[in-house]
Write an enzyme that holds these catalytic residues in place. Structure first.
Site, mmCIF file in Angstrom:
data_model
loop_
_atom_site.group_PDB
_atom_site.id
_atom_site.type_symbol
_atom_site.label_atom_id
_atom_site.label_comp_id
_atom_site.label_asym_id
_atom_site.label_seq_id
_atom_site.Cartn_x
_atom_site.Cartn_y
_atom_site.Cartn_z
ATOM 1 N N ARG A 127 0.871 -1.171 0.000
ATOM 2 C CA ARG A 127 0.000 0.000 0.000
ATOM 3 C C ARG A 127 0.911 1.225 0.000
ATOM 4 O O ARG A 127 1.967 1.220 0.655
ATOM 5 C CB ARG A 127 -0.899 0.006 1.228
ATOM 6 N N LYS B 40 -2.456 -2.039 7.588
ATOM 7 C CA LYS B 40 -3.893 -1.781 7.648
ATOM 8 C C LYS B 40 -4.600 -2.778 8.556
ATOM 9 O O LYS B 40 -5.498 -2.409 9.325
ATOM 10 C CB LYS B 40 -4.479 -1.845 6.237
ATOM 11 N N HIS C 249 -1.978 3.368 -5.726
ATOM 12 C CA HIS C 249 -2.521 2.130 -5.166
ATOM 13 C C HIS C 249 -2.798 1.092 -6.252
ATOM 14 O O HIS C 249 -2.899 -0.107 -5.988
ATOM 15 C CB HIS C 249 -3.808 2.451 -4.401
ATOM 16 N N ARG D 27 -1.120 -2.523 -7.077
ATOM 17 C CA ARG D 27 -1.524 -3.743 -6.390
ATOM 18 C C ARG D 27 -2.523 -4.533 -7.244
ATOM 19 O O ARG D 27 -2.451 -5.762 -7.320
ATOM 20 C CB ARG D 27 -2.129 -3.393 -5.026
ATOM 21 N N HIS E 261 -3.499 -9.193 2.422
ATOM 22 C CA HIS E 261 -4.936 -9.284 2.641
ATOM 23 C C HIS E 261 -5.221 -10.318 3.719
ATOM 24 O O HIS E 261 -4.452 -11.276 3.894
ATOM 25 C CB HIS E 261 -5.658 -9.694 1.352
ATOM 26 N N TYR F 240 -7.286 -21.266 10.112
ATOM 27 C CA TYR F 240 -6.377 -22.326 9.676
ATOM 28 C C TYR F 240 -5.337 -21.836 8.660
ATOM 29 O O TYR F 240 -4.234 -22.378 8.580
ATOM 30 C CB TYR F 240 -7.183 -23.477 9.070
#
Length: 396
Positions: free
Chosen positions: A242, A269, A332, A335, A359, A369
């Site tokens: 970012r 973030k 941005h 990405r 993310h 998991y």
């Protein structure tokens, strides 16, 4: 003999503090610096205590006697006037905190102590500033949903619908903080969830076509602006962080020997630490950058002061100078370029791609998991992406 106002006015300081009595426990304490303080001596519960009444002449003789009489009445009724004074002080302090502005300030102090990023704090302060302009001096417990809505409607009227929705959410955190503190009883923003215009979601502009991305990379290579800005754009394309994560990066986070950039949780973030593998091209760029900014804390310091980071507008402004409008490409957007081309290649595990982008899995069960970094695959993918960008930049 009772005091007179003239007698009190003419009291002279001595080397040590001394007392001059009035009657019924009232006396004036004269200090070496010349100040005179009214005090009341009383007994309650078998203990002798003192109550400070106020300084002279701000508190006159008549006022001092009236306060003394009120205190004597309290003692007669079994109430300690000193404790009553402290309780009143505590209540006054609570009243000082009861406004929306005061609670907003306390909330911001709380999350600042929790380590929120400076950029996050500035955005929250900006948002709450709009609410404070309208509701800052209102007792927070008395603010109603219609009052909040009127404040939000002003923001909506400017066409900034997303800002209005964020402001409602941020104000809600302040009201809930006040509820938890016992200052307020409800959060009036809850009733306004569906009262605002829902903005149409528009993804940030990004170039995802390989040929067009190649043109952009060539434009960056030929950029004739600041060398630090040019390197920053190349690093954005290569490492796909970012923009704020890159702008606020510190040299201490980079281990060039191990080819790893370690971003601390407080700057991410999702508030999770993140490691970024550094391909050879990134290492070369960072070494070039170190020659320019290695004497500073930040890898991308501001041109105004090395103690501050590069402005959030710098990178997008550079793209505009190269002819790329806001509807074509943003800082941005790199990405999205990476995500699209990496997924379309079919070479990489989608989870590894998502982890490279930092993310977080939306599914709670799956997230419990899927904790791996996919590090080895991401190292290979970083090298592949660097080669892809080099190839695209070299293709006409």
């Amino acid at each position: 003999m009772p005091l007179t106002d003239t007698a009190v006015r003419n009291l002279k300081p001595q080397e040590k503090p001394y007392k001059v009595s009035d009657f019924d426990g009232l006396f004036v304490l004269v200090k070496p610096n010349g100040s005179r303080l009214w005090q009341f001596k009383y007994r309650i519960g078998g203990k002798e205590k003192l109550l400070s009444i106020g300084p002279y002449p701000e508190t006159s003789l008549a006022q001092a006697r009236a306060k003394r009489d009120a205190a004597r009445s309290m003692v007669a009724n079994g109430v300690d006037p000193s404790e009553a004074k402290q309780e009143q002080k505590r209540r006054s302090q609570v009243q000082d905190r009861v406004t929306f502005a005061a609670q907003a300030s306390e909330y911001l102090d709380k999350i600042r102590r929790e380590g929120r990023a400076d950029m996050t704090m500035r955005k929250l302060e900006w948002l709450l500033g709009m609410a404070i302009d309208d509701l800052g001096e209102r007792p927070i417990a008395e603010i109603s949903a219609p009052e909040v809505l009127r404040c939000l409607r002003k923001v909506e009227a400017r066409g900034t619908h997303e800002t209005a929705r964020r402001l409602r959410s941020t104000m809600g955190t302040v009201f809930r903080f006040a509820v938890a503190s016992g200052i307020a009883t409800t959060d009036p923003t809850y009733a306004l969830r569906d009262a605002l215009v829902r903005p149409k979601a528009t993804p940030r502009a990004a170039i995802i076509e390989p040929v067009e991305l190649g043109k952009l990379l060539r434009a960056i290579a030929g950029y004739n602006g600041q060398a630090v800005t040019k390197i920053a754009l190349e690093l954005l394309a290569l490492l796909v962080p970012r923009p704020g994560e890159l702008r606020q990066a510190r040299w201490s986070e980079f281990d060039l020997a191990a080819a790893v950039w370690s971003v601390p949780a407080e700057r991410m973030k999702m508030r999770r630490p993140h490691r970024v593998p550094l391909p050879d091209r990134a290492l070369t760029l960072l070494k070039d950058l170190k020659a320019l900014t290695g004497h500073t804390e930040f890898i991308l310091p501001s041109l105004v002061s090395v103690k501050r980071v590069m402005s959030e507008n710098t990178l997008n402004t550079a793209l505009r100078r190269m002819g790329y409008g806001a509807e074509e490409m943003t800082a941005h957007g790199f990405r999205a370029s990476f995500s699209t081309l990496a997924n379309e290649s079919g070479l990489w595990n989608p989870d590894a791609i998502e982890r490279a982008l930092a993310h977080v899995e939306a599914n709670d069960v799956r997230r419990a998991y899927a904790r791996g970094e996919h590090w080895e695959e991401r190292v290979r993918m970083a090298a592949w992406w660097a080669d892809e960008l080099e190839a695209l930049a070299g293709s006409p």
